[in-house]
Enzyme design. Structure first.
Site, short mmCIF file in Angstrom:
data_model
loop_
_atom_site.label_atom_id
_atom_site.label_comp_id
_atom_site.label_asym_id
_atom_site.label_seq_id
_atom_site.Cartn_x
_atom_site.Cartn_y
_atom_site.Cartn_z
N GLU A 161 8.61 -2.04 -1.33
CA GLU A 161 7.35 -1.84 -2.07
C GLU A 161 6.25 -1.45 -1.09
O GLU A 161 5.20 -2.07 -1.02
CB GLU A 161 6.96 -3.14 -2.82
CG GLU A 161 8.02 -3.62 -3.77
CD GLU A 161 7.62 -4.88 -4.56
OE1 GLU A 161 6.44 -5.26 -4.57
OE2 GLU A 161 8.53 -5.48 -5.17
N GLU A 210 10.74 -13.06 -4.98
CA GLU A 210 9.65 -13.94 -4.52
C GLU A 210 9.87 -15.43 -4.76
O GLU A 210 8.96 -16.12 -5.24
CB GLU A 210 8.33 -13.47 -5.16
CG GLU A 210 8.02 -12.03 -4.83
CD GLU A 210 6.79 -11.46 -5.54
OE1 GLU A 210 6.17 -12.19 -6.33
OE2 GLU A 210 6.46 -10.30 -5.29
O1 9MR Z 1 2.45 -3.10 -9.32
C1 9MR Z 1 2.67 -4.11 -10.29
C2 9MR Z 1 1.44 -4.28 -11.16
O2 9MR Z 1 1.22 -3.10 -11.93
C3 9MR Z 1 1.60 -5.50 -12.03
O3 9MR Z 1 0.39 -5.72 -12.75
C4 9MR Z 1 1.94 -6.69 -11.18
C5 9MR Z 1 2.11 -7.93 -12.03
O4 9MR Z 1 2.46 -9.02 -11.31
O5 9MR Z 1 3.14 -6.45 -10.46
C6 9MR Z 1 2.99 -5.41 -9.57
O6 9MR Z 1 4.17 -5.25 -8.82
C7 9MR Z 1 4.55 -6.35 -8.02
C8 9MR Z 1 6.05 -6.31 -7.90
O7 9MR Z 1 6.65 -6.30 -9.16
C9 9MR Z 1 6.56 -7.51 -7.10
N1 9MR Z 1 5.91 -7.58 -5.83
C10 9MR Z 1 4.46 -7.51 -5.81
C11 9MR Z 1 4.00 -6.27 -6.59
C12 9MR Z 1 2.49 -6.15 -6.52
O8 9MR Z 1 1.87 -7.22 -7.16
#
Ligand code: 9MR
Length: 368
Positions: A261, A156
């Site tokens: 994802e 990102e």
């Molecule tokens: O699914 C993840 C969630 O449990 C966490 O709290 C969050 C923190 O930023 O990250 C989520 O996963 C993310 C992923 O690592 C990167 N892309 C976006 C995802 C959804 O936020």
């Protein structure tokens, strides 16, 4: 009498097990197309959720850690790594013969606070940050060498308008933080695949930025194998033509494309600026289906997911992996985003671990 009932129920159980065994699995269904995977949380990895565990082992051939390999979890202090969960995740994948993906090495979010700062809380120099990035990447990748197939090296870094996100990495190192991260990753494990990963990858300005960045990495002789399109979707986004244009543009760089994802919100997209004065009305707007998805909405959701699946299959010459961001609806991050406590329905399996109709139909049709 009791024996007869017992015998009948054993017969029923055997019949349903056999039926399940005869039905193709997701990994069989997509075997000519791409790897099919899921993100796992710590509960899954540690075996606290037996039902999810059997779904994961039965249907998926690739896994990624939802949180336990992120900087703040795995490297909470400069001189301290926390390996328990990440080791358990990797062991799970090895035990089950799955393709294991590492997520993620360099990301502005869930970045341990110490990482870009000195003891007074100020940003460190460029040299210190480079050294920290190199140590972090090398230590983690070396530990899992030969077990993890590929890594989301940078996650990102680009905004939807195509500009660089203002993160500590960008503030301290400028655009060079991306090539540096890829250089360190390749030096740490020359056999590992290396990916860049982001959301909203359908947006044209972002697409152009990524094509430029990836071509630049390649022209410098740096390794990059894959472009991850996260695929966090909703009923009204992304525009599927734009998504498809991005698949083509990313493939044209020579990289593999990965849907990393995947999930699709079934709830209406509520703009942050929605002008709803009454907070009860607002929470109803945000959480409209706490007791189950109405049939009409579920039908729309399934139809859209079905066309998206067709699109992935159409491009399976360049898409090498499709990973859902979680196993079942009950554990999706979307239940807590954009506000906590929503009841969401974004994944391939529902809260009872049943495959959603659009996918169950596909599997059933091949079984005939
Ligand atoms: O699914 C993840 C969630 O449990 C966490 O709290 C969050 C923190 O930023 O990250 C989520 O996963 C993310 C992923 O690592 C990167 N892309 C976006 C995802 C959804 O936020």
């Amino acid at each position: 009498m009791r024996i007869a009932i017992l015998a009948a129920s054993v017969a029923l159980m055997t019949a349903s097990c056999t039926a399940e065994k005869n039905e193709p699995t997701l990994k069989e269904y997509f075997s000519d197309n791409f790897l099919i995977g899921t993100a796992l949380n710590v509960g899954h990895i540690k075996g606290f959720d037996q039902k999810a565990d059997s779904v994961v082992r039965r249907h998926f051939n690739t896994i990624v850690a939802e949180n336990c390999m992120k900087c703040e979890k795995i490297h909470p202090a400069e001189d301290r790594y926390f390996w328990d969960d990440a080791d358990a995740f990797v062991d799970y994948g090895v035990r089950n013969n799955m393709t294991i993906i590492g997520h993620t090495l360099i990301w502005h979010s869930q970045l341990a606070r110490w990482f870009p700062r000195d003891s007074a809380g100020n940003y460190v120099s460029a040299d210190v940050l480079k050294q920290r990035m190199r140590d972090h990447i090398t230590t983690i990748m070396t530990r899992y060498k030969g077990k993890i197939k590929g890594w989301d090296v940078v996650n990102e870094p680009i905004l939807e308008n195509g500009s660089y996100r203002k993160s500590p990495f960008y503030d301290i190192l400028g655009e060079e933080f991306i090539p540096l991260a890829f250089q360190y990753a390749h030096e740490a494990d020359p056999d590992a695949e290396l990916y860049i990963n982001d959301y909203a990858m359908n947006v044209p300005a972002k697409r152009e930025a990524y094509v430029r960045i990836v071509n630049d990495l390649k022209s410098r002789g740096l390794r990059i194998d894959g472009i991850g399109m996260q695929g966090h979707m909703g009923m009204d986004y992304p525009d599927l033509d734009e998504f498809e244009a991005s698949i083509n543009a990313y493939a044209a760089t020579g990289c593999n494309v990965m849907i990393t994802e995947w999930d699709m919100s079934a709830l209406p997209t509520v703009s942050r600026s929605a002008n709803v004065g009454d907070s009860v009305a607002f929470s109803k707007l945000l959480n409209p289906y706490p007791d189950g998805l109405p049939t009409g909405v579920s039908d729309q959701w399934n139809a859209r997911m079905d066309s998206i699946t067709d699109m992935f299959i159409r491009h399976s010459d360049v898409i090498t992996r499709v990973t859902a961001w979680g196993v079942d609806d009950g554990m999706s991050w979307k239940n807590n985003f954009p506000v906590r406590g929503r009841v969401e329905y974004p994944l391939l399996f529902d809260r009872d671990y049943n495959l959603k109709p659009f996918m169950a139909n596909r599997l059933a049709n091949t079984a005939k």
